[in-house]
Structure formats: C-alpha cells, structure tokens
Design a protein around this motif. Structure first.
Motif, PDB file in Angstrom:
ATOM      1  N   UNK A  92       0.818  -1.218   0.000  1.00 20.17           N
ATOM      2  CA  UNK A  92       0.000   0.000   0.000  1.00 20.17           C
ATOM      3  C   UNK A  92       0.850   1.266   0.000  1.00 20.17           C
ATOM      4  N   UNK A  93       2.152   1.146  -0.324  1.00 22.14           N
ATOM      5  CA  UNK A  93       3.015   2.316  -0.132  1.00 22.14           C
ATOM      6  C   UNK A  93       2.597   3.503  -0.977  1.00 22.14           C
ATOM      7  N   UNK A  94       1.909   3.240  -2.097  1.00 22.28           N
ATOM      8  CA  UNK A  94       1.505   4.373  -2.939  1.00 22.28           C
ATOM      9  C   UNK A  94       0.339   5.165  -2.336  1.00 22.28           C
ATOM     10  N   UNK A  95      -0.216   4.651  -1.202  1.00 25.31           N
ATOM     11  CA  UNK A  95      -1.268   5.415  -0.516  1.00 25.31           C
ATOM     12  C   UNK A  95      -0.674   6.354   0.549  1.00 25.31           C
ATOM     13  N   UNK A  96       0.647   6.338   0.704  1.00 22.95           N
ATOM     14  CA  UNK A  96       1.275   7.225   1.699  1.00 22.95           C
ATOM     15  C   UNK A  96       1.123   8.691   1.268  1.00 22.95           C
ATOM     16  N   UNK A 114       4.160 -11.377  -0.677  1.00 18.06           N
ATOM     17  CA  UNK A 114       3.208 -11.471  -1.781  1.00 18.06           C
ATOM     18  C   UNK A 114       1.903 -12.089  -1.343  1.00 18.06           C
ATOM     19  N   UNK A 115       1.962 -13.002  -0.316  1.00 20.31           N
ATOM     20  CA  UNK A 115       0.735 -13.634   0.155  1.00 20.31           C
ATOM     21  C   UNK A 115      -0.232 -12.586   0.725  1.00 20.31           C
ATOM     22  N   UNK A 116       0.332 -11.529   1.271  1.00 18.86           N
ATOM     23  CA  UNK A 116      -0.444 -10.497   1.961  1.00 18.86           C
ATOM     24  C   UNK A 116      -0.653  -9.282   1.051  1.00 18.86           C
ATOM     25  N   UNK A 117       0.402  -8.926   0.358  1.00 19.26           N
ATOM     26  CA  UNK A 117       0.377  -7.692  -0.439  1.00 19.26           C
ATOM     27  C   UNK A 117      -0.131  -7.917  -1.858  1.00 19.26           C
ATOM     28  N   UNK A 118      -0.172  -9.202  -2.296  1.00 19.35           N
ATOM     29  CA  UNK A 118      -0.467  -9.477  -3.694  1.00 19.35           C
ATOM     30  C   UNK A 118       0.833  -9.439  -4.495  1.00 19.35           C
ATOM     31  N   UNK A 120       3.380  -8.020  -6.672  1.00 20.30           N
ATOM     32  CA  UNK A 120       3.768  -6.677  -7.116  1.00 20.30           C
ATOM     33  C   UNK A 120       5.221  -6.777  -7.598  1.00 20.30           C
ATOM     34  N   UNK A 121       5.423  -6.971  -8.915  1.00 19.77           N
ATOM     35  CA  UNK A 121       6.768  -7.248  -9.431  1.00 19.77           C
ATOM     36  C   UNK A 121       7.812  -6.219  -9.005  1.00 19.77           C
ATOM     37  N   UNK A 122       7.462  -4.958  -8.906  1.00 19.21           N
ATOM     38  CA  UNK A 122       8.481  -3.945  -8.568  1.00 19.21           C
ATOM     39  C   UNK A 122       9.011  -4.134  -7.137  1.00 19.21           C
ATOM     40  N   UNK A 123       8.236  -4.847  -6.288  1.00 20.96           N
ATOM     41  CA  UNK A 123       8.689  -5.092  -4.914  1.00 20.96           C
ATOM     42  C   UNK A 123       9.393  -6.439  -4.775  1.00 20.96           C
ATOM     43  N   UNK A 124       9.511  -7.136  -5.882  1.00 16.29           N
ATOM     44  CA  UNK A 124      10.105  -8.477  -5.856  1.00 16.29           C
ATOM     45  C   UNK A 124      11.238  -8.565  -6.868  1.00 16.29           C
ATOM     46  N   UNK A 125      11.921  -7.452  -7.080  1.00 17.06           N
ATOM     47  CA  UNK A 125      12.942  -7.357  -8.109  1.00 17.06           C
ATOM     48  C   UNK A 125      14.326  -7.467  -7.456  1.00 17.06           C
ATOM     49  N   UNK A 126      15.075  -8.529  -7.731  1.00 13.10           N
ATOM     50  CA  UNK A 126      16.373  -8.683  -7.061  1.00 13.10           C
ATOM     51  C   UNK A 126      17.389  -7.605  -7.446  1.00 13.10           C
ATOM     52  N   UNK A 127      17.030  -6.765  -8.408  1.00  8.65           N
ATOM     53  CA  UNK A 127      17.939  -5.671  -8.784  1.00  8.65           C
ATOM     54  C   UNK A 127      17.782  -4.452  -7.879  1.00  8.65           C
TER      55      UNK A 127
END
Ligand SMILES: NC(=O)c1ccc[n+]([C@@H]2O[C@H](COP(=O)([O-])OP(=O)(O)OC[C@H]3O[C@@H](n4cnc5c(N)ncnc54)[C@H](OP(=O)(O)O)[C@@H]3O)[C@@H](O)[C@H]2O)c1
Length: 245
Positions: A92-96, A114-118, A120-127
């Motif tokens: 939900x960080x974009x609601x800040x 992901x189980x909780x947040x859904x 979201x590829x940008x939050x799961x990027x090893x880069x």
C-alpha cells in the motif's frame, strides 16, 4: 486525553527522561508494529503521534489500549514529526501522503509479502531493494531502512538498556549520513544496538528470505550475517540477477 505509558519490564532500568521529550515520532500504520514501536518510543521519551488510514477517531480506542500516551492523528500530521516510521503493508506504499512526507526523515519498517500484499513485481525485483523503490516514490524524503527484520514480538521483548550484555541489534541502511546517524540514535534509545549496513541498496540484506530476517542477534552476529549475505541463498539469487557471478 492523557494516558499513562507502560514501561516494558526489560527496559525498566533505563534512565528516565527527566527533561521532556527527546523529539517527536510520527508513526504511519496503527497496527501491530506501529503500536509496538509507539510503546518503545514513549518509554524512550519521545512524543508519539500515530495514524491509520482514516481519521484519528477510528483508531482512538486501539491507541488508548495498545499505546497509551500516543496521540492519534491524520497520516499527514504524523508526517510532520522529527522522525516518521512507516509501518503499513508495503503493497500500500503508494497510498502514503507523499506531499506531507516531503523533507521528512522516514524509517522504512516495511516488508513485501506477496501472500499479503499481492503480486507486485516492482517489490520483488532482485535488482532493487524495496526501500529504494520507496525512496523513488518519496523522492523528497530521506528513507532509512530498519526495524523490519525483527519480529514485532522480539522488538517488544528484546528491547534492553544500553550496556546490557543481552542487548540485541538492528541493522540500519540509508544513503544520507545525517539521516542514518539520527536513526541510529533512535534505535539505540528504544533498546537496541544499531549496526550500519551501508547505503539503502544494502537494505536488500534485511528483507524477507535473508538470514537476517526474523533474527534477533547481538551486534557482532548481525554484522557477521550481513557480511555473509553474498554466500547465502538469497545473496546468490541477487548476485546472479545482477550478473555478478
Ligand atoms: N508483524 C511483524 O512481526 C513485523 C515486523 C517488522 C516489520 N513488519 C512490517 O511492518 C508493516 C506493518 O505490519 P503489521 O504487522 O503492523 O501490520 P498490521 O497489523 O496489519 O497493521 C498495518 C496497519 O497499516 C494501516 N494502513 C494501511 N494503509 C495505510 C495508510 N495509507 N496510511 C496509514 N495507515 C495505513 C492499517 O490500517 P487500516 O486498517 O485502517 O487500513 C493497519 O492498521 C508491514 O509492512 C510488515 O511487513 C512486520
């Protein structure tokens, strides 16, 4: 309304704050972590305001029970404190309140699940560490990663006065030296040693699926775990993605 803050038993020997608040702390996210951090900060002498996703009235009863002494406010008001802890589901960080957080010193205590947040590829990027993604969004705030790698139970029950041989440590990562120094001071005041992990990109080493995550260790062991990151399973995944091996 004024509430009497309770002092965690393991901090009862900490020196009392005899000269008024040591500063103000705003917490955005009135859940388990927000309430636990509020209690620790109140004990350490901070003036604490805390916000949920709605009006202060919605969280007043919760705050009265879970963090007596903290004041419920709107998130935009919490953003005006000397230090601001973000403790909402990371998805939900974009609601800040991005405008209110301009110029703020922000502690990112959040993790991506992901189980909780859904998914979201940008939050799961090893880069990219999730804190760097947050920093891009809050481009005019100074983001420092910490508090996230310890369970809320350990945050509360392992907080100890400085010098206690059982004192545990929290890793701290950030790009701005002054911001990191101020967050280190906060971490040490609420009952933990602070281990500086380096720039915000190093926040990757504090995230879920790392050896440090959910660890409650002393400063020497936290340092050792950080140093071993590239030999860990998660470290190898990140290294492969970055073309380092
Ligand atoms: N649980 C742990 O052991 C632990 C430890 C360290 C870090 N963390 C991380 O800390 C974060 C919070 O975890 P938690 O266990 O405290 O979650 P939680 O108990 O579910 O609380 C999250 C709170 O955030 C609020 N919220 C959501 N969007 C908001 C917004 N835009 N502005 C203000 N408040 C908002 C929610 O309020 P509403 O109901 O009003 O939406 C809810 O009260 C997560 O990112 C988690 O990964 C958790």
């Amino acid at each position: 309304m004024t509430y009497g803050a309770s002092v965690p038993q393991n901090l009862q020997d900490a020196p009392a704050q005899a000269h008024g608040p040591v500063g103000s702390l705003g917490i955005i996210g009135a859940g388990r972590v927000g309430a636990a951090v509020a209690r620790l900060a109140l004990t350490a002498g901070y003036e604490v305001v805390i916000a949920g996703s709605g009006s202060p009235e919605r969280i007043a009863t919760f705050v009265g029970y879970e963090a007596p002494g903290a004041r419920p406010v709107m998130a935009s008001d919490a953003a005006a404190a000397d230090l601001v802890v973000l403790a909402i589901p990371l998805g939900k960080f974009r609601s800040l309140p991005v405008n209110a957080l301009r110029g703020a010193l922000v502690i990112d205590a959040m993790n991506y699940w992901w189980e909780y947040d859904g998914a979201i590829p940008e939050l799961n990027d090893p880069l990219t560490s999730t804190s760097e993604t947050l920093q891009v969004f809050l481009s005019e705030a100074r983001v420092v990663k910490t508090l996230n790698h310890m369970s809320v139970y350990a945050l509360e029950h392992e907080a100890r006065a400085a010098g206690d041989p059982e004192r545990k440590a929290l890793a701290v990562a950030g790009d701005d030296d002054d911001a990191v120094a101020r967050v280190v001071q906060f971490v040490e005041r609420i009952g933990f040693d602070a281990v500086v992990a380096g720039p915000l990109a190093q926040g990757m080493k504090l995230e879920p699926h790392t050896a440090l995550f959910a660890a409650d260790e002393d400063a020497a062991e936290v340092r050792a775990i950080l140093d071993r990151f590239w030999q860990s399973q998660r470290g190898r995944v990140v290294a492969r993605a970055r073309g380092l091996v």
